[in-house]
Scaffold this active site. Structure first.
Site, short mmCIF file in Angstrom:
data_model
loop_
_atom_site.label_atom_id
_atom_site.label_comp_id
_atom_site.label_asym_id
_atom_site.label_seq_id
_atom_site.Cartn_x
_atom_site.Cartn_y
_atom_site.Cartn_z
N SER A 140 -3.97 79.88 47.00
CA SER A 140 -3.35 81.20 47.13
C SER A 140 -2.12 81.17 48.04
O SER A 140 -1.22 80.37 47.81
CB SER A 140 -4.42 82.18 47.61
N LYS B 150 1.05 78.49 47.91
CA LYS B 150 2.50 78.71 48.00
C LYS B 150 3.05 77.79 49.09
O LYS B 150 4.08 77.13 48.94
CB LYS B 150 2.81 80.17 48.38
N TRP C 258 -3.70 88.72 38.74
CA TRP C 258 -2.75 89.04 39.82
C TRP C 258 -1.81 87.85 40.09
O TRP C 258 -0.65 88.03 40.40
CB TRP C 258 -3.59 89.40 41.06
N HIS D 135 -10.42 84.22 41.61
CA HIS D 135 -9.48 83.72 42.60
C HIS D 135 -10.26 82.97 43.69
O HIS D 135 -10.89 83.59 44.54
CB HIS D 135 -8.78 84.95 43.20
C1 GCU Z 1 -2.94 88.54 48.20
C2 GCU Z 1 -1.47 88.30 47.95
C3 GCU Z 1 -1.26 87.02 47.15
C4 GCU Z 1 -1.95 85.88 47.83
C5 GCU Z 1 -3.40 86.22 48.06
C6 GCU Z 1 -4.18 85.17 48.87
O1 GCU Z 1 -3.59 88.82 47.00
O2 GCU Z 1 -0.97 89.43 47.27
O3 GCU Z 1 0.11 86.74 47.02
O4 GCU Z 1 -1.80 84.70 47.09
O5 GCU Z 1 -3.50 87.41 48.79
O6 GCU Z 1 -3.60 84.45 49.66
O7 GCU Z 1 -5.41 85.16 48.71
#
Ligand code: GCU
Length: 429
Positions: A265, A269, A356, A406
């Site tokens: 997540s 990134k 998402w 997720h």
């Molecule tokens: C939120 C955010 C995402 C991110 C995620 C996470 O949903 O909007 O961009 O990747 O958190 O880190 O779990």
């Protein structure tokens, strides 16, 4: 983010494939002056030098030189057998110090690094006559103690986001429950496959909340007024991964030429951004990294530039704000972030229920990066048809869509391990 907040944001997103706008991606192999790149030499001397600064100045932000050079201290806090003798567990404190101003807590930042190495490979009679082991390096969300129930893990004590599931209340990271995220960290499997694991909590570098810049490592740089192209939290976390890499380059038992950086997540990134910039990372794997990670911004599917900038704009540099509802103006897109990895192995993972994060956008990014791998004579994904769920596709670039939510699961790791064995450990290394 709190569950309520994500839900509110997520409701505003588009999940209808027919509403994805027509878009034109920037071409990794076409230079700013319109010339086409046809060789590795041109890519390395020109084009990747155009793309990387754009990600810096428009998205994640530059890391400035510190006002006063920081000093870095490594202290081994413990090193002993663990996990019923299967592992050596080493815990190292990396301390960044602003030297000129004394030694108060305000002038330093500590990162607590937890390392497990397979005992039979990394130490004992083999040590000295054998190179170190390949490792996976990954940040954790709620503290080293959440990774495994091992009672010897020194707890991370940073400010953390509250999360009942992991026991964190009052932003007190020291409350996080031992082993509460163990399902995402298959330590035993990694050890028996010959890998080490290196982890630290990302909050040690930049506690992940609005208004926490002054508690982050950024303050040691004397960088109080953030420039339009100055580092946001993702750049700070990526910087931290490179500093952990500095330590790994001298760590006994570790083969620093075989470090795979991975993350889930927001930390996916971060892993992509760290590996794009720092070529010491042998490979990268992102799990469900989504918007600002592997997913193509121009699809505007699921989380978008606008939706991410609302609650967590501080992850990016201020310049990034201008792309809210204006994706077409971005001079780059995320396939080029993956292309910057070439020719090093890169693997992108999605999950069916994680719309998402835009699984198709993550897949397409990995697919489009393939043309840069092809310059090097490597196969990327070699298709623009998304594979069905649970059917991994992997050459030098890999992709899978796992059934489920997720998360990072044992199934994800079961794809990563053979990929890294083949692409990092076997290929002449
Ligand atoms: C939120 C955010 C995402 C991110 C995620 C996470 O949903 O909007 O961009 O990747 O958190 O880190 O779990």
């Amino acid at each position: 983010l709190g569950a309520g907040r994500v839900a509110a944001q997520a409701d505003k997103a588009n999940y209808d494939e027919s509403k994805v706008p027509h878009y034109r991606l920037p071409e990794p192999l076409v230079c700013n002056d319109g010339r086409r790149v046809t060789s590795v030499g041109e890519w390395e001397s020109r084009r990747d030098r155009e793309i990387l600064p754009l990600f810096r100045s428009q998205m994640y932000g530059y890391v400035p030189a510190p006002e006063v050079p920081l000093s870095t201290e490594y202290t081994v806090l413990s090193e002993e057998e663990a996990l019923d003798g299967r592992a050596i567990r080493r815990q190292v404190r990396i301390r960044f110090v602003r030297p000129a101003t004394g030694r108060s807590p305000a002038d330093r930042q500590d990162v607590l690094v937890l390392i497990y190495l397979p005992k039979d490979k990394a130490t004992g009679e083999h040590r000295g006559n054998q190179r170190g082991v390949p490792v996976f390096l990954a940040y954790n969300f709620y503290g080293n103690q959440t990774v495994n129930a091992d009672p010897g893990i020194l707890p991370t004590i940073s400010w953390c986001r509250n999360n009942e599931r992991f026991g964190v209340t009052d932003h007190d990271g020291s409350k996080a429950i031992r082993g509460s995220n163990a399902w995402s960290w298959p330590v035993d499997t990694l050890l028996s496959e010959g890998f080490g694991l290196v982890t630290a909590c990302y909050n040690d570098i930049y506690p992940d909340g609005t208004g926490n810049r002054d508690r982050s490592v950024i303050r040691l740089f004397g960088d109080t007024l953030q420039r339009a192209d100055g580092w946001g939290a993702i750049s700070a976390w990526a910087w931290g991964l490179s500093r952990i890499m500095d330590y790994l380059e001298q760590a006994p038992g570790v083969d620093a030429s075989r470090v795979t950086v991975t993350g889930h997540s927001r930390l996916g990134k971060t892993a992509l951004w760290a590996a794009a910039q720092d070529r010491r990372f042998a490979a990268v794997i992102s799990t469900n990294s989504g918007c600002g990670g592997a997913a193509l911004f121009r699809r505007e599917f699921g989380e978008t530039a606008d939706l991410i900038c609302g609650p967590v704009g501080y992850w990016f540099c201020p310049n990034f704000q201008q792309y809210r509802n204006n994706e077409a103006a971005l001079p780059v897109d995320q396939h080029e972030l993956i292309a910057l990895m070439a020719p090093r192995p890169a693997y992108v993972a999605s999950a069916t229920e994680d719309l998402w994060a835009d699984p198709r956008g993550e897949f397409l990014s990995a697919a489009h990066a393939g043309e840069v791998y092809a310059l090097y004579g490597y196969r990327g994904l070699d298709t623009f048809t998304m594979p069905p769920a649970d059917r991994p596709l992997a050459h030098r670039v890999g992709y899978h869509l796992r059934t489920g939510q997720h998360d990072v699961t044992a199934w994800d790791w079961a794809q990563y391990i053979p990929f890294v064995k083949r692409e990092v450990c076997a290929n002449g290394k």
